[in-house]
Design an enzyme around this catalytic site. Structure first.
Site, PDB file in Angstrom:
ATOM      1  N   LYS A 121       0.819  -1.219   0.000  1.00 27.62           N
ATOM      2  CA  LYS A 121       0.000   0.000   0.000  1.00 27.62           C
ATOM      3  C   LYS A 121       0.852   1.269   0.000  1.00 27.62           C
ATOM      4  O   LYS A 121       0.439   2.295  -0.528  1.00 27.62           O
ATOM      5  CB  LYS A 121      -0.946  -0.001   1.194  1.00 27.62           C
ATOM      6  CG  LYS A 121      -2.039  -1.051   1.049  1.00 27.62           C
ATOM      7  CD  LYS A 121      -3.160  -0.826   2.042  1.00 27.62           C
ATOM      8  CE  LYS A 121      -4.388  -1.616   1.695  1.00 27.62           C
ATOM      9  NZ  LYS A 121      -4.191  -3.074   1.833  1.00 27.62           N
TER      10      LYS A 121
ATOM     11  N   GLU B 290     -10.467   6.480   2.441  1.00 28.55           N
ATOM     12  CA  GLU B 290     -11.375   5.522   3.053  1.00 28.55           C
ATOM     13  C   GLU B 290     -10.522   4.360   3.525  1.00 28.55           C
ATOM     14  O   GLU B 290      -9.464   4.104   2.968  1.00 28.55           O
ATOM     15  CB  GLU B 290     -12.409   5.042   2.038  1.00 28.55           C
ATOM     16  CG  GLU B 290     -11.936   3.890   1.132  1.00 28.55           C
ATOM     17  CD  GLU B 290     -10.744   4.216   0.223  1.00 28.55           C
ATOM     18  OE1 GLU B 290     -10.477   5.404  -0.010  1.00 28.55           O
ATOM     19  OE2 GLU B 290     -10.076   3.257  -0.235  1.00 28.55           O
TER      20      GLU B 290
ATOM     21  N   SER C 242       2.074  -9.649  -0.521  1.00 35.79           N
ATOM     22  CA  SER C 242       1.617  -8.254  -0.463  1.00 35.79           C
ATOM     23  C   SER C 242       1.889  -7.582   0.873  1.00 35.79           C
ATOM     24  O   SER C 242       2.061  -6.369   0.931  1.00 35.79           O
ATOM     25  CB  SER C 242       0.123  -8.188  -0.783  1.00 35.79           C
ATOM     26  OG  SER C 242      -0.603  -9.064   0.057  1.00 35.79           O
TER      27      SER C 242
HETATM   28  C1  LIG Z   1      -4.997  -4.094   1.337  1.00 36.80           C
HETATM   29  C2  LIG Z   1      -4.259  -5.356   1.188  1.00 36.80           C
HETATM   30  C3  LIG Z   1      -4.554  -6.258   0.150  1.00 36.80           C
HETATM   31  C4  LIG Z   1      -5.695  -6.080  -0.821  1.00 36.80           C
HETATM   32  O1  LIG Z   1      -5.610  -5.011  -1.676  1.00 36.80           O
HETATM   33  P1  LIG Z   1      -5.299  -5.118  -3.245  1.00 36.80           P
HETATM   34  O2  LIG Z   1      -5.682  -3.794  -3.753  1.00 36.80           O
HETATM   35  O3  LIG Z   1      -6.124  -6.239  -3.814  1.00 36.80           O
HETATM   36  O4  LIG Z   1      -3.858  -5.402  -3.364  1.00 36.80           O
HETATM   37  C5  LIG Z   1      -3.762  -7.395   0.026  1.00 36.80           C
HETATM   38  N1  LIG Z   1      -2.764  -7.655   0.892  1.00 36.80           N
HETATM   39  C6  LIG Z   1      -2.456  -6.820   1.907  1.00 36.80           C
HETATM   40  C7  LIG Z   1      -1.338  -7.172   2.825  1.00 36.80           C
HETATM   41  C8  LIG Z   1      -3.191  -5.649   2.090  1.00 36.80           C
HETATM   42  O5  LIG Z   1      -2.880  -4.829   3.102  1.00 36.80           O
END
Ligand SMILES: *Cc1c(COP(=O)(O)O)cnc(C)c1O
Length: 409
Positions: A86, A108, A377
């Site tokens: 993010k 948001e 992620s």
């Molecule tokens: C917010 C988040 C996601 C989901 O968001 P995408 O826009 O689909 O990438 C996935 N993994 C983590 C660790 C997150 O914080």
């Protein structure tokens, strides 16, 4: 080059009249950064000094040996500042805000991760910051609210509707209509009206650019498959884009299967049977909705994948069969997390563990000289309450009860 509004049948920009001029200005500002190579240099320099870029690509040797198939590589977005991909989106939009000369940002947030990332950016760039969050989520995600407030952000609980993410998005748009002169809306994923899907994906494309170089230098060739979890779609598009034209690489998006695709307690928009085309929150995509267009309640063990819509760019790639979509259940997610912690000493976020599930299912069918990449992620530290609960760990329960007792005295 101009911004793509539609991706096949999906996307668009369904916004109130009052915001037309604001969106026009945003689009112009986005075109300027997109066409200015100096912006990308400034962005990557910022990410290398404030966040953990370039993030490593880790060869998970123990997991690879365990499954006896493809070499498993993990792209470590968990090593970014605030623990997830993010930061890429938010810091990029922060630089854009500076160029536009605006002084206030709004956002948001559902689970609070995008709120925290935005709060760090606002603090660093000296911007005023308000984050909208459903009242339910404020109660569930107290630690994230605590950090946002400590970084100087105002967190506004939204009491409308189901008091969760979709209500927070509506409230953020209302704020923007009133304050568009000085305010930028930092949208958290590759959804919403144009130019957000394209802009957010572009900022996240840094993931795939790095990963492609890294896999070639570490493994000698491009991967056979790339896996990523899909909530709104930003981390998956971030890694996928670079590989879209590469014939030898198959792309796999993994959605939240919750209690199973037949349970109606999941968030599978593209690989289940409960979603249909619709227009909401400013764009057209596959939404989890009933026949009357009422949004359904979604469920996932991971808050970040628990969303009714999905990026219009992914809806298009799904329709064109350029990305394969699968789902992982809550139970499978906990098992993959457990194995990854034990074998590699890495603690994945619950969201990211969805991608691990599917990769682990498929790794044995590939040969040892093939590589696969899993986009991790984010890190799992934020999920300690949920994970400890899933393990039903008695000493953790004791700790929580003991802590609570300290405040009751
Ligand atoms: C917010 C988040 C996601 C989901 O968001 P995408 O826009 O689909 O990438 C996935 N993994 C983590 C660790 C997150 O914080």
């Amino acid at each position: 080059m101009s911004t793509r509004k539609y991706f096949g049948n999906w996307g668009g920009s369904y916004i109130p009249e009052a915001l037309h001029e604001t969106f026009r200005q945003l689009d112009i500002a986005y075109q300027q950064i997109r066409n200015d190579p100096a912006f990308w240099d400034e962005y990557t320099a910022l990410m290398s000094t404030y966040s953990g870029r370039p993030t490593p690509l880790t060869h998970a040797e123990n997991l690879s040996n365990h499954f006896g198939g493809a070499q498993i590589y993990i792209k470590r977005e968990d090593l970014n500042h605030t623990g997830a991909h993010k930061a890429n989106n938010v810091m990029g939009q922060g630089l854009l805000v500076k160029r536009m000369g605006k002084t206030r940002v709004i956002a948001e947030t559902g689970a609070g991760q995008h709120g925290i990332a935005t709060a760090t950016m606002a603090a660093k760039f000296g911007l005023e910051c308000t984050v909208y969050m459903g009242e339910e989520d404020v109660l569930r995600q107290r630690p994230n609210v605590f950090w946002m407030e400590k970084m100087g952000t105002t967190v506004v609980p939204v009491m409308d509707g189901s008091k969760t993410l979709k209500d927070a998005i509506n409230e953020a748009f209302r704020d923007w209509v009133t304050n568009m002169d000085n305010t930028h809306y930092v949208f958290g994923t590759a959804c919403g009206p144009a130019p957000y899907p394209e802009m957010v994906s572009w900022l996240q494309s840094i993931i795939g650019q790095e990963a492609a170089e890294q896999i070639v230098s570490q493994h000698g060739k491009l991967p056979a498959r790339v896996y990523a979890c899909v909530g709104g779609g930003s981390n998956s598009l971030g890694i996928f884009q670079r590989f879209l034209e590469e014939e030898q690489t198959e792309l796999v998006g993994v959605e939240a299967g919750g209690h199973g695709l037949d349970s109606s307690q999941h968030a599978a928009r593209l690989c289940g049977n409960d979603a249909s085309a619709g227009i909401a929150q400013g764009y057209k995509t596959m939404f989890l909705q009933n026949d009357d267009g009422q949004m359904l309640d979604t469920h996932s063990v991971s808050a970040g994948l628990d969303y009714i819509g999905v990026s219009p760019i992914l809806a298009d790639l799904w329709e064109k069969k350029a990305v394969r979509f699968e789902a992982a259940t809550d139970q499978e997610v906990i098992e993959a997390l457990d194995l990854t912690m034990r074998k590699e000493g890495i603690i994945p976020a619950l969201e990211s563990a969805h991608a691990l599930v599917q990769a682990f299912k498929e790794a044995p069918e590939l040969s040892k000289d093939e590589a696969i990449i899993i986009n991790m992620s984010g890190r799992g530290d934020k999920d300690i309450f949920t994970i400890a609960h899933a393990y039903d760990d008695p000493s953790w329960k004791e700790f929580i009860i003991d802590r609570a007792a300290q405040y009751r005295k």
